[in-house]
Scaffold this active site. Structure first.
Site, PDB file in Angstrom:
ATOM      1  N   ARG A 101      46.941  40.710  33.758  1.00 29.82           N
ATOM      2  CA  ARG A 101      45.555  40.295  33.471  1.00 29.82           C
ATOM      3  C   ARG A 101      45.428  40.118  31.968  1.00 29.82           C
ATOM      4  NH1 ARG A 101      39.936  42.731  35.771  1.00 29.82           N
ATOM      5  NH2 ARG A 101      40.684  41.397  37.457  1.00 29.82           N
ATOM      6  N   HIS A 128      41.374  33.034  38.400  1.00 29.28           N
ATOM      7  CA  HIS A 128      41.550  34.347  39.038  1.00 29.28           C
ATOM      8  C   HIS A 128      42.115  34.102  40.449  1.00 29.28           C
ATOM      9  CE1 HIS A 128      41.253  38.495  39.795  1.00 29.28           C
ATOM     10  NE2 HIS A 128      39.949  38.686  39.782  1.00 29.28           N
ATOM     11  N   GLN A 131      42.108  36.736  43.422  1.00 23.58           N
ATOM     12  CA  GLN A 131      40.791  36.923  44.020  1.00 23.58           C
ATOM     13  C   GLN A 131      40.529  35.850  45.074  1.00 23.58           C
ATOM     14  OE1 GLN A 131      38.313  39.423  43.269  1.00 23.58           O
ATOM     15  NE2 GLN A 131      37.538  38.594  45.188  1.00 23.58           N
ATOM     16  N   ASP A 224      29.100  34.775  40.705  1.00 25.76           N
ATOM     17  CA  ASP A 224      29.875  35.728  39.898  1.00 25.76           C
ATOM     18  C   ASP A 224      29.021  36.039  38.672  1.00 25.76           C
ATOM     19  OD1 ASP A 224      31.925  37.296  38.827  1.00 25.76           O
ATOM     20  OD2 ASP A 224      32.962  35.573  37.925  1.00 25.76           O
ATOM     21  N   CYS A 264      32.980  38.416  43.821  1.00 33.24           N
ATOM     22  CA  CYS A 264      34.255  39.092  43.541  1.00 33.24           C
ATOM     23  C   CYS A 264      34.054  40.516  43.034  1.00 33.24           C
ATOM     24  CB  CYS A 264      35.086  38.270  42.564  1.00 33.24           C
ATOM     25  SG  CYS A 264      34.395  38.178  40.900  1.00 33.24           S
ATOM     26  N   ARG A 292      41.599  42.085  48.814  1.00 31.59           N
ATOM     27  CA  ARG A 292      42.482  41.988  47.644  1.00 31.59           C
ATOM     28  C   ARG A 292      43.821  42.655  47.961  1.00 31.59           C
ATOM     29  NH1 ARG A 292      40.378  41.279  42.546  1.00 31.59           N
ATOM     30  NH2 ARG A 292      42.574  41.101  41.992  1.00 31.59           N
TER      31      ARG A 292
END
Ligand code: CP
Ligand code: NVA
Length: 306
Positions: A101, A128, A131, A224, A264, A292
């Site tokens: 990340r 991402h 996700q 988000d 998410c 996930r």
């Protein structure tokens, strides 16, 4: 040949389907597959904070018979003291895979170019993709199929999540529409890539400033945070900029009656989504968070076989 997962379209439509179906199978029998038996080690590096990504990769690597090595911000030489290229060379001597990340997508590209082990993007400024695998697993579980489903995303359409929705949904043959202010439109090259992919898969990809138009008859409603990691200094201006794109009960009314709601997480109730929606009957956010784990296990198992 080593395969990496740095952006959503690194998997072809057929490969994406394999990973999603494998995730659903693995969810049904959590400890059945142990490709990391040894245990082999997978490093999971964080340059930004995390709850779900950290826990799901740690648990998932353990489930697969492996050993997760979590490296928190500031704990390694990577970045300030040592180049990505030199780090990549060291990693391949010891690890089965590396999950990272970070901020710039270019760092992930450099890592992947410099190593013989799979590199996985665990969130960058641009994408991402892990996700999105979890989100597609969730849509498939709740809607039965992916191809032909309409997904509408609201708010920060220039964000990593918005860009990943474009590419991943187009790959799955879905109809994806992003809705936000015109000065926060998605990156043109990513929208074009999604439209090119969608032309082959039977899906579509688009952007509109009209939130009601985007929500009309949607099967999946998504939002988000309006303030992604790294944007904290612009918080006040950003909270004002996206105000009209909040997902509330009125917007949900425009969607299909049985539409599901995704986020998410982490979520900021009262900003990008109202509490009655995210905590209401159409919200499937806890399945999404759990997925996930299953999606990333399937991805790692698949990458290790290539
Ligand atoms: N959704 C997500 O990636 O959550 P974390 O930032 O907690 O990992
Ligand atoms: N867009 C958010 C996603 C968090 C999982 C961020 O980058 O902070």
């Amino acid at each position: 040949m080593t395969r990496h997962f740095l952006r959503d379209d690194d998997l072809s439509p057929d490969e994406q389907r394999q990973v999603i179906d494998r995730a659903i199978a693995m969810k049904g029998d959590r400890f059945a597959e142990r490709p990391l038996e040894g245990p082999q080690t997978v490093a999971v590096i964080f340059d930004k904070t995390s709850t779900r990504t950290r826990v799901s990769f740690a648990a998932g690597i353990s489930d697969l018979g492996g050993s997760p090595l979590i490296i928190n911000p500031g704990e390694s030489q990577l970045g300030g003291k040592e180049s990505v290229a030199d780090t990549a060379r060291v990693f391949e001597r010891m690890l089965a895979a590396v999950v990272w990340r970070t901020f710039a997508q270019s760092g992930l590209d450099e890592m992947a170019a410099g190593t013989t082990i799979p590199v996985v993007n665990a969130l960058s400024d641009d994408f991402h993709p892990c996700q999105l695998l979890a989100d597609l697993v969730t849509v498939k579980e709740h809607r039965g199929e992916l191809a032909g489903q309409k997904l509408a995303f609201f708010g920060d359409t220039a964000s990593n999540m918005a860009h990943s929705y474009l590419l991943a949904c187009a790959t799955a043959g879905m109809h994806v529409v992003l809705s936000g202010p015109v000065d926060e439109a998605p990156r043109g090259d990513i929208l074009s890539d999604a439209q090119r992919i969608a032309a082959d898969t039977g899906g579509s990809a688009g952007f509109t400033v009209d939130a009601r138009e985007a929500a009309a008859d949607a099967d999946v409603i998504v939002t988000d945070t309006w303030v992604s990691m790294g944007q904290e200094s612009e918080k006040d201006a950003r909270l004002r900029r996206f105000e009209t794109y909040r997902v509330d009960a009125e917007l949900m009314q425009q969607a299909a009656q049985d539409a599901i709601f995704l986020h998410c997480l982490p979520a900021y109730r009262g900003f990008e989504v109202t509490a009655d929606v995210i905590d209401g009957p159409q919200s499937v956010i806890w399945d999404e968070a759990e997925n996930r784990l299953h999606a990333q296990k399937a991805l790692l198992a698949w990458l290790l076989e290539q």
